[in-house]
Scaffold this motif. Sequence first.
Motif, mmCIF file in Angstrom:
data_model
loop_
_atom_site.group_PDB
_atom_site.id
_atom_site.type_symbol
_atom_site.label_atom_id
_atom_site.label_comp_id
_atom_site.label_asym_id
_atom_site.label_seq_id
_atom_site.Cartn_x
_atom_site.Cartn_y
_atom_site.Cartn_z
ATOM 1 N N GLY A 16 -56.497 -12.048 -53.813
ATOM 2 C CA GLY A 16 -57.545 -12.543 -54.626
ATOM 3 C C GLY A 16 -58.507 -11.691 -55.063
ATOM 4 N N TYR A 17 -58.470 -10.280 -54.357
ATOM 5 C CA TYR A 17 -59.372 -9.174 -54.549
ATOM 6 C C TYR A 17 -59.380 -8.789 -56.010
ATOM 7 N N LYS A 18 -58.080 -8.724 -56.550
ATOM 8 C CA LYS A 18 -57.887 -8.463 -58.151
ATOM 9 C C LYS A 18 -58.782 -9.096 -59.055
ATOM 10 N N ASN A 19 -59.319 -10.422 -58.407
ATOM 11 C CA ASN A 19 -59.910 -11.375 -59.459
ATOM 12 C C ASN A 19 -61.514 -11.168 -59.085
ATOM 13 N N PHE A 20 -61.825 -10.771 -57.852
ATOM 14 C CA PHE A 20 -63.248 -10.685 -57.453
ATOM 15 C C PHE A 20 -64.090 -9.648 -58.381
ATOM 16 N N THR A 21 -65.235 -10.243 -58.557
ATOM 17 C CA THR A 21 -66.023 -9.279 -59.327
ATOM 18 C C THR A 21 -67.663 -9.668 -58.649
ATOM 19 N N VAL A 22 -68.274 -8.443 -58.639
ATOM 20 C CA VAL A 22 -69.699 -8.427 -58.464
ATOM 21 C C VAL A 22 -70.640 -8.182 -59.473
ATOM 22 N N ILE A 23 -71.652 -9.418 -59.896
ATOM 23 C CA ILE A 23 -72.415 -9.062 -60.831
ATOM 24 C C ILE A 23 -73.711 -8.767 -60.208
ATOM 25 N N TRP A 41 -66.524 -7.609 -50.737
ATOM 26 C CA TRP A 41 -64.984 -8.529 -50.320
ATOM 27 C C TRP A 41 -64.988 -8.440 -48.971
ATOM 28 N N LEU A 42 -65.196 -7.094 -48.260
ATOM 29 C CA LEU A 42 -65.097 -6.979 -46.985
ATOM 30 C C LEU A 42 -65.880 -8.090 -46.097
ATOM 31 N N LYS A 43 -67.192 -8.488 -46.679
ATOM 32 C CA LYS A 43 -67.840 -9.367 -46.019
ATOM 33 C C LYS A 43 -67.803 -10.841 -46.470
ATOM 34 N N THR A 44 -66.866 -11.103 -47.300
ATOM 35 C CA THR A 44 -66.598 -12.460 -47.983
ATOM 36 C C THR A 44 -65.431 -13.015 -46.697
ATOM 37 N N GLY A 45 -66.002 -14.406 -46.609
ATOM 38 C CA GLY A 45 -65.489 -15.116 -45.589
ATOM 39 C C GLY A 45 -63.941 -15.841 -45.956
ATOM 40 N N HIS A 46 -63.214 -16.290 -45.258
ATOM 41 C CA HIS A 46 -61.879 -16.980 -45.352
ATOM 42 C C HIS A 46 -62.104 -17.959 -46.340
ATOM 43 N N MET A 47 -63.109 -18.878 -45.960
ATOM 44 C CA MET A 47 -63.253 -19.906 -47.007
ATOM 45 C C MET A 47 -63.964 -19.531 -48.551
ATOM 46 N N SER A 48 -64.515 -18.505 -48.558
ATOM 47 C CA SER A 48 -65.078 -17.976 -49.803
ATOM 48 C C SER A 48 -64.133 -17.372 -50.702
ATOM 49 N N ARG A 49 -63.125 -16.938 -49.950
ATOM 50 C CA ARG A 49 -61.931 -16.226 -50.877
ATOM 51 C C ARG A 49 -61.222 -17.016 -51.666
ATOM 52 N N LEU A 95 -52.553 -23.593 -50.467
ATOM 53 C CA LEU A 95 -53.914 -22.636 -50.395
ATOM 54 C C LEU A 95 -54.902 -23.638 -50.463
ATOM 55 N N ASP A 96 -54.674 -24.913 -51.151
ATOM 56 C CA ASP A 96 -55.830 -25.878 -51.162
ATOM 57 C C ASP A 96 -56.227 -26.324 -49.717
ATOM 58 N N ASN A 97 -55.566 -26.367 -48.666
ATOM 59 C CA ASN A 97 -55.744 -26.925 -47.380
ATOM 60 C C ASN A 97 -55.953 -25.743 -46.479
ATOM 61 N N PHE A 98 -56.301 -24.737 -46.857
ATOM 62 C CA PHE A 98 -56.694 -23.279 -46.155
ATOM 63 C C PHE A 98 -55.484 -22.850 -45.277
ATOM 64 N N GLU A 99 -54.531 -23.174 -45.684
ATOM 65 C CA GLU A 99 -53.387 -22.645 -44.989
ATOM 66 C C GLU A 99 -52.719 -21.141 -45.415
ATOM 67 N N PHE A 100 -53.950 -20.363 -45.398
ATOM 68 C CA PHE A 100 -53.377 -18.914 -45.741
ATOM 69 C C PHE A 100 -54.291 -18.162 -44.765
ATOM 70 N N THR A 101 -53.796 -16.858 -44.566
ATOM 71 C CA THR A 101 -54.295 -15.872 -43.593
ATOM 72 C C THR A 101 -55.490 -15.104 -44.324
ATOM 73 N N MET A 102 -56.029 -14.305 -43.669
ATOM 74 C CA MET A 102 -57.143 -13.514 -44.375
ATOM 75 C C MET A 102 -56.162 -12.474 -45.099
ATOM 76 N N GLU A 103 -55.114 -12.210 -44.516
ATOM 77 C CA GLU A 103 -54.186 -11.030 -45.164
ATOM 78 C C GLU A 103 -53.628 -11.685 -46.379
ATOM 79 N N GLN A 104 -53.225 -12.887 -46.396
ATOM 80 C CA GLN A 104 -52.669 -13.461 -47.429
ATOM 81 C C GLN A 104 -53.843 -13.740 -48.810
ATOM 82 N N SER A 105 -55.209 -13.768 -48.275
ATOM 83 C CA SER A 105 -56.152 -13.620 -49.247
ATOM 84 C C SER A 105 -56.464 -12.508 -49.881
#
Length: 201
Positions: A160-167, A115-123, A147-157
């Motif tokens: 999304g971590y609660k949904n993030f999963t690594v397979i 998650w730390l390496k995941t960029g703004h756009m990918s989040r 959110l659709d227009n990328f009008e969110f900060t990294m902090e706001q993103s």
Amino acid sequence: MTNTVPYYEDFTEIKNKIWSMLDNAIKDRGSPFRIPVFICGGQDDFDGRIVVLRKSDQENNIIQYHSDIRSNKIPKLKSNKNAAMLFYDKEEKIQVRLKVECIVNHENDITKQSWLKTGHMSRKCYLVDNGPGTKSETPTSGLKPELDNFEFTMEQSEVGYKNFTVIQCKIKSIEWLYLAAKGHRRARFDLENNKDTWLIP
């Protein structure tokens, strides 16, 4: 006689080539190996989708990609951790099929590191209110307009971590097919039993 590629008839060279293509796919967005087909499911319900390769670890025979914990592939993987991956590079004329065993990582050290390496756009895709595959009355990205227009900060993103999963996909076997004009070559590498075999293409 024309020179053949070094991996035409040599197991070690073939394995080197496969791992170099997997490693390269992590860095090179244009690599066909970056977007394999991932196939999973049970006896009477399996499906495939394109995933984005995020890590390649030859030492541990693991490759990994990111997902959403709400994705319908997650219950499938929890009931059957065995899956297959298919890679194809038209320029190289190489097809690779992997049999893998999957580990679903959610809210643990592995997801934290990724998650730390995941960029703004990918989040962005982890910020949707409802999980992927949820029915909708209208065509939608699933995101609120701001959110659709990328009008969110990294902090706001961070929400999304609660949904993030690594397979993590532990490779059990590799099947390699080289489509050469002077004669195809095919081999299987059983990593569990350390056994290399030539196959008829």
